[in-house]
Design a protein around this motif. Sequence first.
Motif, PDB file in Angstrom:
ATOM      1  N   UNK A   1       0.824  -1.052   0.043  1.00  0.00           N
ATOM      2  CA  UNK A   1      -0.016  -0.061  -0.141  1.00  0.00           C
ATOM      3  C   UNK A   1       0.900   1.403   0.084  1.00  0.00           C
ATOM      4  N   UNK A   2       2.123   0.903   0.269  1.00  0.00           N
ATOM      5  CA  UNK A   2       3.145   2.236   0.326  1.00  0.00           C
ATOM      6  C   UNK A   2       3.917   2.153  -0.966  1.00  0.00           C
ATOM      7  N   UNK A   3       3.441   1.197  -1.833  1.00  0.00           N
ATOM      8  CA  UNK A   3       4.391   1.114  -2.894  1.00  0.00           C
ATOM      9  C   UNK A   3       3.710   2.103  -4.033  1.00  0.00           C
ATOM     10  N   UNK A   4       4.361   3.259  -3.970  1.00  0.00           N
ATOM     11  CA  UNK A   4       4.058   4.292  -5.248  1.00  0.00           C
ATOM     12  C   UNK A   4       5.262   4.789  -5.851  1.00  0.00           C
ATOM     13  N   UNK A   5       5.021   5.284  -7.252  1.00  0.00           N
ATOM     14  CA  UNK A   5       5.956   5.752  -7.980  1.00  0.00           C
ATOM     15  C   UNK A   5       6.826   6.820  -7.192  1.00  0.00           C
ATOM     16  N   UNK A   6       6.277   7.737  -6.566  1.00  0.00           N
ATOM     17  CA  UNK A   6       7.021   8.897  -5.723  1.00  0.00           C
ATOM     18  C   UNK A   6       7.682   8.145  -4.804  1.00  0.00           C
ATOM     19  N   UNK A   7       7.478   7.104  -4.010  1.00  0.00           N
ATOM     20  CA  UNK A   7       8.368   6.462  -2.983  1.00  0.00           C
ATOM     21  C   UNK A   7       9.373   5.649  -3.551  1.00  0.00           C
ATOM     22  N   UNK A   8       9.210   5.116  -5.012  1.00  0.00           N
ATOM     23  CA  UNK A   8      10.499   4.380  -5.342  1.00  0.00           C
ATOM     24  C   UNK A   8      11.273   5.665  -5.947  1.00  0.00           C
ATOM     25  N   UNK A   9      11.102   6.567  -6.510  1.00  0.00           N
ATOM     26  CA  UNK A   9      11.995   7.424  -7.041  1.00  0.00           C
ATOM     27  C   UNK A   9      12.584   8.076  -5.820  1.00  0.00           C
ATOM     28  N   UNK A  10      12.022   8.162  -4.914  1.00  0.00           N
ATOM     29  CA  UNK A  10      12.945   8.864  -3.448  1.00  0.00           C
ATOM     30  C   UNK A  10      13.877   7.839  -3.283  1.00  0.00           C
ATOM     31  N   UNK A  11      13.377   6.512  -2.997  1.00  0.00           N
ATOM     32  CA  UNK A  11      14.432   5.394  -2.747  1.00  0.00           C
ATOM     33  C   UNK A  11      15.589   5.513  -3.577  1.00  0.00           C
ATOM     34  N   UNK A  12      15.169   5.600  -4.727  1.00  0.00           N
ATOM     35  CA  UNK A  12      16.240   5.343  -5.788  1.00  0.00           C
ATOM     36  C   UNK A  12      17.127   6.604  -6.084  1.00  0.00           C
ATOM     37  N   UNK A  13      16.664   7.613  -5.402  1.00  0.00           N
ATOM     38  CA  UNK A  13      17.638   8.838  -5.582  1.00  0.00           C
ATOM     39  C   UNK A  13      17.518   9.588  -6.714  1.00  0.00           C
ATOM     40  N   UNK A  14      16.371   9.614  -7.249  1.00  0.00           N
ATOM     41  CA  UNK A  14      15.890  10.232  -8.672  1.00  0.00           C
ATOM     42  C   UNK A  14      14.643  11.046  -8.558  1.00  0.00           C
ATOM     43  N   UNK A  15      14.290  11.711  -9.777  1.00  0.00           N
ATOM     44  CA  UNK A  15      12.942  12.409  -9.761  1.00  0.00           C
ATOM     45  C   UNK A  15      11.956  11.182 -10.237  1.00  0.00           C
ATOM     46  N   UNK A  16      10.802  11.663 -10.302  1.00  0.00           N
ATOM     47  CA  UNK A  16       9.574  10.953 -10.646  1.00  0.00           C
ATOM     48  C   UNK A  16       9.904  10.608 -12.247  1.00  0.00           C
ATOM     49  N   UNK A  17       9.899  11.754 -12.904  1.00  0.00           N
ATOM     50  CA  UNK A  17      10.077  12.084 -14.277  1.00  0.00           C
ATOM     51  C   UNK A  17      11.316  11.023 -14.733  1.00  0.00           C
TER      52      UNK A  17
END
Length: 186
Positions: free
Chosen positions: A24-40
Amino acid sequence: MNKNSRKVEILHAAASIVSREGIFNFTLEAVAKEAGMSKGGLLYHYPSKEALVQGMVEHLAESYTGKIESNAEDDPDDIGKWTRAFLNVTFNQTYPNKDMNAGLLAAKAVNPELLNPIKEAYGEWQHRIEHDGLDPVMSTIIRLATDGMWLSELLDIYQIEEDRKDQVLRTLEEWAKSSQLNDTND
């Protein structure tokens, strides 16, 4: 940094989110932040959540398949080599980032059809296991016991102690060596 290694880093970040925080916390925003990158930047590599989950499942299936095939090719004894390879890889050579297995849980939650790459891989593994010269029922029991160990660890429902896990592995290896040679499916 090469594009493929960046994609794998993103997959690791996604798996970490699912494993640590749940689907439920698996969002593109969360993944981008974890990966150290922008959502774009994330969307450049994986244009949707489904594409990201599909990448996780495909990566896991390809990695696992490669290891099983390599182990089977290196086994000097043709009889039982696929069963032994599956057993060895599952117990001793799983994906180094165990969180990557969480991609399977994400696929089940997001869209069960995303599990098709692992289902296809399992179909091929089972076929090879059943036709590698061992009793096909015994080799299937060995695979199912091996899967049970892996799934209990994936779901963190029961962790057996290392010495017991080693005993289970040794017992399954013995079964894989001593199973009757009556593969009647060939």
